[in-house]
Design an enzyme around this catalytic site. Sequence first.
Site, short mmCIF file in Angstrom:
data_model
loop_
_atom_site.label_atom_id
_atom_site.label_comp_id
_atom_site.label_asym_id
_atom_site.label_seq_id
_atom_site.Cartn_x
_atom_site.Cartn_y
_atom_site.Cartn_z
N GLU A 24 -1.37 -28.22 -68.10
CA GLU A 24 -1.33 -28.61 -66.68
C GLU A 24 -2.66 -29.24 -66.27
OE1 GLU A 24 -0.69 -25.33 -63.95
OE2 GLU A 24 0.17 -26.69 -62.47
N SER A 63 5.20 -18.84 -60.81
CA SER A 63 4.73 -18.25 -59.56
C SER A 63 5.81 -17.41 -58.88
CB SER A 63 4.30 -19.34 -58.58
OG SER A 63 3.15 -19.98 -59.04
N GLN A 118 9.48 -24.87 -64.29
CA GLN A 118 8.46 -23.88 -64.65
C GLN A 118 8.61 -22.67 -63.73
OE1 GLN A 118 4.52 -25.30 -63.86
NE2 GLN A 118 3.48 -23.63 -64.91
N GLU A 145 -9.51 -21.96 -53.61
CA GLU A 145 -10.43 -20.83 -53.74
C GLU A 145 -10.45 -20.29 -55.17
OE1 GLU A 145 -8.30 -21.30 -51.27
OE2 GLU A 145 -9.69 -21.59 -49.61
#
Lengths: 405, 378
Positions: free
Chosen positions: A249, A133, A130, A369
Amino acid sequence: MDLDDTPEQAAYRGRVRDWLREHRGEAPVLRGPDALTDEQEIIAARRAWQGKLAEAGLAGVTWPKEFGGQGLGPIEQVICNQEIAAAGVPGILDAIGVGMLGPTIIAHGSEAQKSRYLGPMLHGDEVWCQLFSEPAAGSDLAAVQTRAQQTDDGRWRLNGQKVWTTNAQFSSYGLLLARTDADVAKHNGLTMFVVPMDAEGVTVRGLRQISGEAEFNEVFFDDVLLDSDAVVGGVGAGWGTALTTLMFERVTIGLGGEGLGFNSARFAGAIASDPHASRDPEVRARLGELASELMAVRFTGYRTLTALQRGQIPGPEAGLAKVTIVNGAIKAGELIADVLGPDALEDGGEWAYMISFLPGLKSAGGTEEILRNTIGERVLGLPPEPRLDKGIPFSELRAKEASRA
Amino acid sequence: MNLALSDEQVLLREAARGTLSRYKTLEAAREALDGKDALPDLWEAAKEAGWPGLLISESAGGAGLDVFDAMLVMSECGRVLAGVPLLGHLPATALLDEAGAATDLLAPLAAGERRAAYLPAKPPSDLDSEWTADPAHGAARAALPVAQRAGAEGVRVSGTIAFVPDAPGADLLVGAALLDGEVVAVAIEASQAGVSVEEVRRYDATRGLGHLSLKDAEAGVLASGGADALASAWHLAQALVAAESLGAVETALEVSVAYAKERHTFGRAIGSYQAVKHSLTEVLRQQENGRSLLYYAGWARRGAPAEFPLAANAARSVCGRALDFASRAMISVHGGIGATWEHDAPLYFRRAQLTRRLLGGTGSATDRVAEELLAQAA
């Protein structure tokens, strides 16, 4: 309310169990004195094992039959996972491909892409990674900077860098999110591509972590040329395609939380081996607190499953299970090391490895977060933080960031 | 695999919410703290709704429902801090039912004509080889009352138990006593001379509490009421406290979220700030973990009885800590006003503070979780 199998589910479980009992000797051995140690050998053995699981219908359980799956529901997938774990054999090698990327191609890919890629993916012949990012785009995934520019002959030229890429070192293909138009707002200028990992200009480099091991990779793209049919789901539609992957996911995490091995029984076992610690009120208080939270995750998973069975899509609250698992495991690592002393920190050992692995896991699959932001907004309905990037073309946004820096 | 509520359970919950909405429980809770006799008599409402018989077999006039159904009602009581004396009555009647009490004893309890209270008795653990009555720590830590044979069937019981939930006004007291060194379940009529209940109030006026003193009180020994049945009642009480706490957490979260959306500072709603948002998300996380464990406990009581002690105590541990956290977050999110007498937040805070220390306390539930897991692992 019922946690037992229906007769049909029990019959399915029986068939899965029978097959595993008959074939478990063919599974690669990854733990204990006879464990394989050579990385290449392990990968080869796990590929072959995935192929056998796929032949037997124990991989891609929820995939449609026309693509080699079983066309069954999430409950059968969970039963299958439970029986594989109970048999003490490894699951499929390419959980990312089969669990997330394959379903994305099934949802958004062309007929040609489905018939070319899905079969070899399911059988472990071609492993996928994948490529989402980047060093400067994680929580804010739509900020990816990897550029794909169309050439005169309709192909695409790819430049940029991805990071945190699991399995890239032995993957055949990657699903990559790239920016194809920097002059529109950032969510609108994205496109999803299939990238052959052996293409010229692709460089994979291992990324060592706290433990010293390299389980993730950085992947660099230097003038990589992709054919026009590498686009998945349409040019400029990459964000919608990416959201599909992220939804799968969440399902994978929601149903497979315990599969990470961070469970109360394992941690209690480590404490139970020390009779003195087992009778220490402080140790018991710490164990009881973290273990009860970790136990909750199993039943949150069953609640997610109940929602799926009723045709509901699990919401982002499944992300809360990840927060619980990671923080529970961090507390468990602290407790076990407090009990065992510095020996627990011997590099290469079970607990040192876990203690090293968890700080990074806090940020994997969405930082804690950002998960709390998302859940606070979508589940609790709290107002979002004011955003400074809404509707601004990506190129202007970048220019602003650069001038402020 | 199905962890959804049945249609009947949804109805039960909605009916409970409707019943309790007829009373101004929060205002009463505040006024009662000032010593006014403000608390409504919710037992009449409970009788109408059929709650006293929830855990009594149908053959004895009860509803014969599961512990999960009882937990749904407890959660609704917890949401509005309603002082329905079910924390005493439900474990007591479940124990009587399980120990094979006679129908003529059970039927009036099922109908709510008589009310029972459970005398908490904590089973032994690895760290504590004796059964104990509340409180588990400190100078007031007490052994079980002692029973002596009197006549063919009866016994006479002497001893003290502190902080018995819902003891004031109860007709029948059901709990543990030591008879010839063995723990047995006993049922004691409260109206006799040898029984005295001193009503006590600590911090949360909605919670009926009594110090019980027994002096040669006549009692019946329950035929099948041995250590297993008594331990089961203790764990059931833990599950009910958990459910009640979860209801209070739900309200604390809902009220806090609503305020975080409407209160503005520096030109925007305070709920948009991460510090506030993350604190409320943490309440949600703990609340949902607690709810998942209540499902586990609700299922395990019949589906996997050997796991019920683990499930019930895990639920209490998580729900108890959730209420601690949620009640403090509720005050913080509201700012200074949240710490004033006029606001409801202090009422939830008072509920959290007292509940955390009753029936063994959250701490002993957490210790029991560790004990069960260590025993499984050994």
